[in-house]
Write an enzyme that holds these catalytic residues in place. Structure first.
Site, mmCIF file in Angstrom:
data_model
loop_
_atom_site.group_PDB
_atom_site.id
_atom_site.type_symbol
_atom_site.label_atom_id
_atom_site.label_comp_id
_atom_site.label_asym_id
_atom_site.label_seq_id
_atom_site.Cartn_x
_atom_site.Cartn_y
_atom_site.Cartn_z
ATOM 1 N N ASN A 1 0.864 -1.180 0.000
ATOM 2 C CA ASN A 1 0.000 0.000 0.000
ATOM 3 C C ASN A 1 0.902 1.232 0.000
ATOM 4 O O ASN A 1 1.461 1.590 1.029
ATOM 5 C CB ASN A 1 -0.885 -0.057 1.259
ATOM 6 C CG ASN A 1 -1.710 1.198 1.453
ATOM 7 O OD1 ASN A 1 -1.816 2.035 0.550
ATOM 8 N ND2 ASN A 1 -2.297 1.330 2.633
ATOM 9 N N TRP A 2 1.011 1.851 -1.169
ATOM 10 C CA TRP A 2 1.932 2.993 -1.271
ATOM 11 C C TRP A 2 1.391 4.251 -0.610
ATOM 12 O O TRP A 2 2.102 5.244 -0.469
ATOM 13 C CB TRP A 2 2.224 3.297 -2.753
ATOM 14 C CG TRP A 2 3.103 2.315 -3.441
ATOM 15 C CD1 TRP A 2 3.624 1.163 -2.934
ATOM 16 C CD2 TRP A 2 3.586 2.420 -4.789
ATOM 17 N NE1 TRP A 2 4.398 0.539 -3.884
ATOM 18 C CE2 TRP A 2 4.391 1.290 -5.029
ATOM 19 C CE3 TRP A 2 3.415 3.348 -5.814
ATOM 20 C CZ2 TRP A 2 5.023 1.067 -6.255
ATOM 21 C CZ3 TRP A 2 4.030 3.140 -7.034
ATOM 22 C CH2 TRP A 2 4.836 2.009 -7.251
ATOM 23 N N LYS A 3 0.102 4.230 -0.263
ATOM 24 C CA LYS A 3 -0.545 5.421 0.327
ATOM 25 C C LYS A 3 -0.293 6.641 -0.586
ATOM 26 O O LYS A 3 -0.240 6.481 -1.800
ATOM 27 C CB LYS A 3 -0.061 5.636 1.769
ATOM 28 C CG LYS A 3 -0.210 4.357 2.595
ATOM 29 C CD LYS A 3 -0.035 4.567 4.062
ATOM 30 C CE LYS A 3 -0.205 3.230 4.790
ATOM 31 N NZ LYS A 3 -0.157 3.344 6.234
ATOM 32 N N HIS B 1 -9.547 1.278 4.980
ATOM 33 C CA HIS B 1 -8.268 1.463 5.681
ATOM 34 C C HIS B 1 -8.490 2.428 6.849
ATOM 35 O O HIS B 1 -9.273 3.366 6.748
ATOM 36 C CB HIS B 1 -7.216 2.008 4.714
ATOM 37 C CG HIS B 1 -5.841 1.981 5.300
ATOM 38 N ND1 HIS B 1 -5.410 2.922 6.201
ATOM 39 C CD2 HIS B 1 -4.828 1.094 5.162
ATOM 40 C CE1 HIS B 1 -4.172 2.617 6.573
ATOM 41 N NE2 HIS B 1 -3.795 1.516 5.964
ATOM 42 N N GLU C 1 -6.867 4.831 7.885
ATOM 43 C CA GLU C 1 -6.641 6.250 7.563
ATOM 44 C C GLU C 1 -7.868 6.840 6.870
ATOM 45 O O GLU C 1 -8.201 8.008 7.051
ATOM 46 C CB GLU C 1 -5.375 6.381 6.693
ATOM 47 C CG GLU C 1 -4.117 6.159 7.534
ATOM 48 C CD GLU C 1 -2.947 5.537 6.806
ATOM 49 O OE1 GLU C 1 -2.926 5.531 5.566
ATOM 50 O OE2 GLU C 1 -2.042 5.033 7.497
ATOM 51 N N GLU D 1 -5.392 -4.939 10.712
ATOM 52 C CA GLU D 1 -4.372 -3.914 10.933
ATOM 53 C C GLU D 1 -4.654 -3.180 12.244
ATOM 54 O O GLU D 1 -5.456 -2.232 12.270
ATOM 55 C CB GLU D 1 -4.389 -2.904 9.783
ATOM 56 C CG GLU D 1 -4.061 -3.512 8.438
ATOM 57 C CD GLU D 1 -3.466 -2.471 7.508
ATOM 58 O OE1 GLU D 1 -2.355 -2.711 7.018
ATOM 59 O OE2 GLU D 1 -4.085 -1.424 7.287
ATOM 60 N N GLY E 1 2.452 2.277 10.812
ATOM 61 C CA GLY E 1 3.384 3.378 10.631
ATOM 62 C C GLY E 1 4.097 3.794 11.909
ATOM 63 O O GLY E 1 4.724 4.842 11.976
ATOM 64 N N SER F 1 3.474 -2.175 10.351
ATOM 65 C CA SER F 1 4.926 -2.216 10.544
ATOM 66 C C SER F 1 5.550 -3.566 10.176
ATOM 67 O O SER F 1 6.485 -4.027 10.844
ATOM 68 C CB SER F 1 5.291 -1.824 11.985
ATOM 69 O OG SER F 1 4.850 -0.505 12.254
ATOM 70 N N GLY G 1 2.777 -1.151 4.329
ATOM 71 C CA GLY G 1 2.769 0.272 4.005
ATOM 72 C C GLY G 1 4.174 0.767 3.716
ATOM 73 O O GLY G 1 4.713 0.580 2.628
ATOM 74 N N GLY G 2 4.791 1.384 4.724
ATOM 75 C CA GLY G 2 6.108 2.005 4.562
ATOM 76 C C GLY G 2 7.141 1.136 3.854
ATOM 77 O O GLY G 2 7.837 1.607 2.943
HETATM 78 P P1 PGA Z 1 2.822 0.266 7.711
HETATM 79 O O1 PGA Z 1 1.347 0.477 7.088
HETATM 80 O O2 PGA Z 1 3.353 -1.017 7.117
HETATM 81 O O3 PGA Z 1 3.592 1.473 7.266
HETATM 82 O O4 PGA Z 1 2.663 0.174 9.184
HETATM 83 C C1 PGA Z 1 0.460 -0.588 6.906
HETATM 84 C C2 PGA Z 1 -0.817 -0.082 6.322
HETATM 85 O O5 PGA Z 1 -1.298 0.989 6.728
HETATM 86 O O6 PGA Z 1 -1.408 -0.716 5.428
#
Ligand code: PGA
Length: 250
Positions: A9-11, A94, A96, A167, A173, A213, A234-235
């Site tokens: 997930n590149w966000k 998600h 967010e 999640e 993050g 993470s 994500g990251g």
């Molecule tokens: P993260 O994000 O790996 O940066 O913790 C995961 C996500 O939000 O899908």
């Protein structure tokens, strides 16, 4: 046997050219023999990333969708617009989006239904806050999210198309990962919720990812747990770490 699925997930990261360069750099090193790999860039990069992954077994995913078919919905993107550029998976709900854009469980359910109409696999995100876990409400919260997201969805579609990503919000993050045991416990619980809503055989087919993470140093342990069928990353999906995670040791 459930096939593992790892999605990046590149966000809101990587403009088109940077994203294409990155995919070109990693695509040959990603081993897609045993697992499904999905890359979810920003909307404006989907088309070009689709071209970049052509000829590989990497799938294209979107990070969001709107549940109406078309019309006066300024700023929104329909499922048809996604499938037209090759999208096969779409993240919904998600944390967010729930937090910053007030996405509700009912909206998640509408999005899931719309995606399934067009044969796109939803990756449904669920998870609790730290306060909810500390108050021992995490199982109730997640059960409610899963139940509402799957409302009125036919069992065949659930077993064939649905992916659920657990999640925990406190692990996204933050660098803090749920322990493999905590992650597995919740993924197993989610499978039980699906079994309660449908049947055990439906639940046995649903792929349940862990997200929060995930990095090369914890990927092996997490991805080898009994009820964890992959990861939503994500990251670490923005760097070479994604290659190491996808090529984890099973
Ligand atoms: P993260 O994000 O790996 O940066 O913790 C995961 C996500 O939000 O899908």
């Amino acid at each position: 046997m459930r096939k593992k699925i790892i999605a990046g997930n590149w966000k809101m990261n990587y403009c088109v050219n940077k994203g294409v360069d990155f995919v070109e750099e990693i695509k040959e090193r990603i081993d897609t023999d045993k697992i499904d790999v999905v890359i979810c860039p920003n909307f404006v990069a989907l088309d070009r990333i689709f071209d970049a992954i052509e000829g590989t077994n990497i799938y294209l995913g979107a990070q969001n969708v709107y549940f109406e078919t078309s019309g006066a919905y300024t700023g929104e993107t329909s499922v048809d617009m996604l499938t037209a550029v090759g999208v096969k998976y779409c993240i919904v709900g998600h944390s967010e989006r729930r937090k910053y854009f007030h996405e509700t469980d009912e909206m998640v359910n509408q999005k899931v239904k719309k995606l399934l109409e067009k044969d796109v696999s939803p990756i449904i995100c669920v998870g609790e806050t730290l306060e909810e876990r500390d108050a021992s409400k995490h199982f109730d919260i997640v059960e409610e999210q899963v139940t509402k997201a799957l409302k009125d969805i036919h069992k065949d579609l659930v077993s064939k198309k649905i992916v659920i990503a657990y999640e925990p919000i406190w692990a996204i993050g933050t660098g803090v990962t749920a322990t493999a045991e905590q992650a597995n416990e919740m993924c197993k619980f989610i499978r039980g919720v699906v079994a309660k809503l449908y049947t055990t055989s439906v639940a046995d087919c649903v792929r349940i990812q862990y997200g929060g993470s995930v990095k090369p140093s914890n990927a092996n342990e997490i991805l080898n747990m009994s009820d964890i069928d992959g990861a939503l990353v994500g990251g670490a999906s923005l760097t070479n770490d994604f290659v190491a995670i996808v090529n984890y040791e099973s």
